[in-house]
Write a protein that holds these residues in place. Structure first.
Motif, PDB file in Angstrom:
ATOM      1  N   GLY A 152       1.449   3.397  -7.866  1.00  0.00           N
ATOM      2  CA  GLY A 152       1.126   2.465  -6.805  1.00  0.00           C
ATOM      3  C   GLY A 152       1.717   1.097  -7.082  1.00  0.00           C
ATOM      4  N   ILE A 153       2.258   0.467  -6.042  1.00  0.00           N
ATOM      5  CA  ILE A 153       2.825  -0.875  -6.206  1.00  0.00           C
ATOM      6  C   ILE A 153       1.688  -1.902  -6.273  1.00  0.00           C
ATOM      7  CG2 ILE A 153       4.208  -2.663  -5.084  1.00  0.00           C
ATOM      8  CD1 ILE A 153       5.923  -0.470  -3.894  1.00  0.00           C
TER       9      ILE A 153
ATOM     10  N   GLN B 208       0.818  -1.212   0.000  1.00  0.00           N
ATOM     11  CA  GLN B 208       0.000   0.000   0.000  1.00  0.00           C
ATOM     12  C   GLN B 208       0.858   1.271   0.000  1.00  0.00           C
ATOM     13  OE1 GLN B 208      -2.804  -0.512   3.251  1.00  0.00           O
ATOM     14  NE2 GLN B 208      -4.118  -1.798   1.996  1.00  0.00           N
ATOM     15  N   THR B 209       1.759   1.313  -0.960  1.00  0.00           N
ATOM     16  CA  THR B 209       2.588   2.495  -1.122  1.00  0.00           C
ATOM     17  C   THR B 209       2.926   2.659  -2.590  1.00  0.00           C
ATOM     18  OG1 THR B 209       4.549   3.649  -0.280  1.00  0.00           O
ATOM     19  CG2 THR B 209       4.794   1.316  -0.803  1.00  0.00           C
ATOM     20  N   GLN B 210       3.629   3.717  -2.915  1.00  0.00           N
ATOM     21  CA  GLN B 210       4.007   3.989  -4.291  1.00  0.00           C
ATOM     22  C   GLN B 210       5.498   3.802  -4.498  1.00  0.00           C
ATOM     23  OE1 GLN B 210       2.438   8.049  -4.823  1.00  0.00           O
ATOM     24  NE2 GLN B 210       0.832   7.173  -6.128  1.00  0.00           N
TER      25      GLN B 210
ATOM     26  N   ALA C  20       2.733  -9.203   6.527  1.00  0.00           N
ATOM     27  CA  ALA C  20       3.091  -9.514   5.138  1.00  0.00           C
ATOM     28  C   ALA C  20       3.099 -11.012   4.865  1.00  0.00           C
ATOM     29  CB  ALA C  20       4.464  -8.931   4.802  1.00  0.00           C
ATOM     30  N   ASN C  21       3.027 -11.818   5.920  1.00  0.00           N
ATOM     31  CA  ASN C  21       3.152 -13.265   5.787  1.00  0.00           C
ATOM     32  C   ASN C  21       2.011 -13.951   6.523  1.00  0.00           C
ATOM     33  OD1 ASN C  21       3.840 -15.968   5.841  1.00  0.00           O
ATOM     34  ND2 ASN C  21       5.843 -15.676   6.781  1.00  0.00           N
ATOM     35  N   THR C  22       1.056 -14.459   5.749  1.00  0.00           N
ATOM     36  CA  THR C  22      -0.059 -15.220   6.326  1.00  0.00           C
ATOM     37  C   THR C  22      -0.034 -16.664   5.840  1.00  0.00           C
ATOM     38  OG1 THR C  22      -1.514 -14.473   4.520  1.00  0.00           O
ATOM     39  CG2 THR C  22      -1.524 -13.170   6.569  1.00  0.00           C
TER      40      THR C  22
ATOM     41  N   TRP D 261       6.456   0.637   5.017  1.00  0.00           N
ATOM     42  CA  TRP D 261       5.807  -0.084   3.917  1.00  0.00           C
ATOM     43  C   TRP D 261       4.968  -1.274   4.384  1.00  0.00           C
ATOM     44  CZ3 TRP D 261      11.284  -0.025   1.550  1.00  0.00           C
ATOM     45  CH2 TRP D 261      11.571   1.270   1.086  1.00  0.00           C
ATOM     46  N   GLY D 262       4.235  -1.042   5.479  1.00  0.00           N
ATOM     47  CA  GLY D 262       3.299  -2.056   5.931  1.00  0.00           C
ATOM     48  C   GLY D 262       3.901  -3.202   6.713  1.00  0.00           C
TER      49      GLY D 262
END
Length: 353
Positions: free
Chosen positions: A137-138, A126-128, A189-191, A234-235
């Motif tokens: 946006g990525i 959720q960033t650019q 970031a890791n589920t 970055w989340g």
């Protein structure tokens, strides 16, 4: 008490001092991932520092995220790095190539294959990101399958071998700054539900497997890793178990007898002290934005064996000499950090002899 200018043994090498050039992306490589024409001069100018850690080099096509970053996995890459490494060695310096797989921090426009980025899970940062046509946006990444995770370990192994073929003194695994390896650490970031997700032992597994594979390929005394415990950009959120994960991870990595551990400090002094106790080999500490009057403080306190600096070395090719003489430091020009011409790259002034 050790001082900044004392020699130190790191891996199989005797370094002339305890100062390190931190890895810094410069985005001046060519589109095919070979180094730019003046990279050799840029690094050789800074060869008086104890150890140079290069800008991050992607270990595979999927490892690239930013525009104009170098690779270290093809014959052309090896050839371009040889010129740079030789230039550093001719000046008496040592250089480790940093292996950087950015994971989800990628934009297809910045890569030759134009593919979606890959990551532990299909979760957007959720960033650019900057591209040749401006900020974009990525995209949400594609989750790696278990077999692809294994293949990525092999990509790191292959890149390490190529780095040694290029003459590098060793490699530093980039396990920091919200890139692929740290993405595995963070529940945000890791589920995953396979052996690479869930418990801290599983989330640390990829980092350990990558590092172990490289030690098997080129030797532990030419292998190192960089970590940034507590990074939240970055989340990335490592959660309540973040400190426990790093204590476990560092303990497991310590068993490999690596050349060094490079910590980018994010302000958790209790964890930093624990890491110091857990780690038996040389420890490099990088504190972002550390003022000049604090240089050498962590070494004097016994908290680190070497200290890494980024912008100060970028702007001062003769950083070691300036510290020894107590001379003023050039200020870094942020507008020339990434891409562009040789301005802000190889033209920073040095002291007159």
């Amino acid at each position: 008490m050790s001082t900044l200018f004392e020699p130190i043994e790191v891996g199989r090498y005797q370094l002339s001092n305890r100062l390190v050039m931190a890895p810094m992306t410069r985005s001046r490589a060519k589109l095919n991932g070979t180094l730019g024409d003046f990279a050799a001069e840029y690094y050789a100018q800074r060869a008086s520092i104890g150890l140079i850690v290069s800008e991050g080099a992607q270990p595979s096509d999927d490892g690239q995220g930013y525009l104009m970053t170098p690779g270290i996995y093809t014959d052309a890459h090896v050839t371009s790095w040889k010129k740079t490494v030789n230039a550093v060695h001719e000046k008496g310096g040592h250089l480790f190539i940093q292996l950087m797989h950015v994971g989800r921090m990628s934009h297809p426009d910045n890569t030759l294959h134009k593919r979606q980025g890959v990551a532990p899970s299909a979760i957007s940062p959720q960033t650019q990101m900057f591209t040749a046509t401006g900020m974009k946006g990525i995209p949400t990444p594609r989750a790696l399958s278990t077999s692809e995770v294994h293949k990525t370990v092999d990509d790191f192994r292959h890149a390490a071998r190529r780095a040694i073929e290029a003459g590098a003194d060793g490699v530093e695994v980039h396990g920091a700054n919200a890139y692929l390896i740290q993405q595995f650490f963070a529940p945000s970031a890791n589920t995953r539900t396979d052996e690479y997700g869930g418990f801290i032992e599983n989330r640390a597994r990829f980092a350990i497997e990558v590092t172990k594979a490289i030690t098997e390929e080129i030797g532990a005394d030419r292998t190192a890793i960089r970590l940034s415990p507590g990074t939240t950009i970055w989340g990335i959120d490592e959660g309540e178990e973040g400190s426990a994960l790093y204590r476990y991870l560092v303990g497991e990595l310590n068993k490999l007898s690596l050349a060094y551990l490079h910590i980018m400090d994010m302000g958790n002094e209790a964890l930093l002290n624990d890491i110091r106790q857990l780690w038996d080999q040389p420890l490099i500490l990088n504190r972002p934005n550390r003022p000049r009057d604090q240089i050498g403080k962590d070494l004097a306190a016994g908290l680190a064996d070497l200290e890494a600096y980024g912008q100060m070395v970028l702007a001062n090719p003769d950083f070691v000499t300036r510290l020894k003489r107590g001379a003023p430091l050039n200020e870094a020009d942020r507008s020339t950090f990434y891409g562009g011409t040789n301005q802000g790259y190889i033209d920073y002034p040095t002291l007159s002899v």
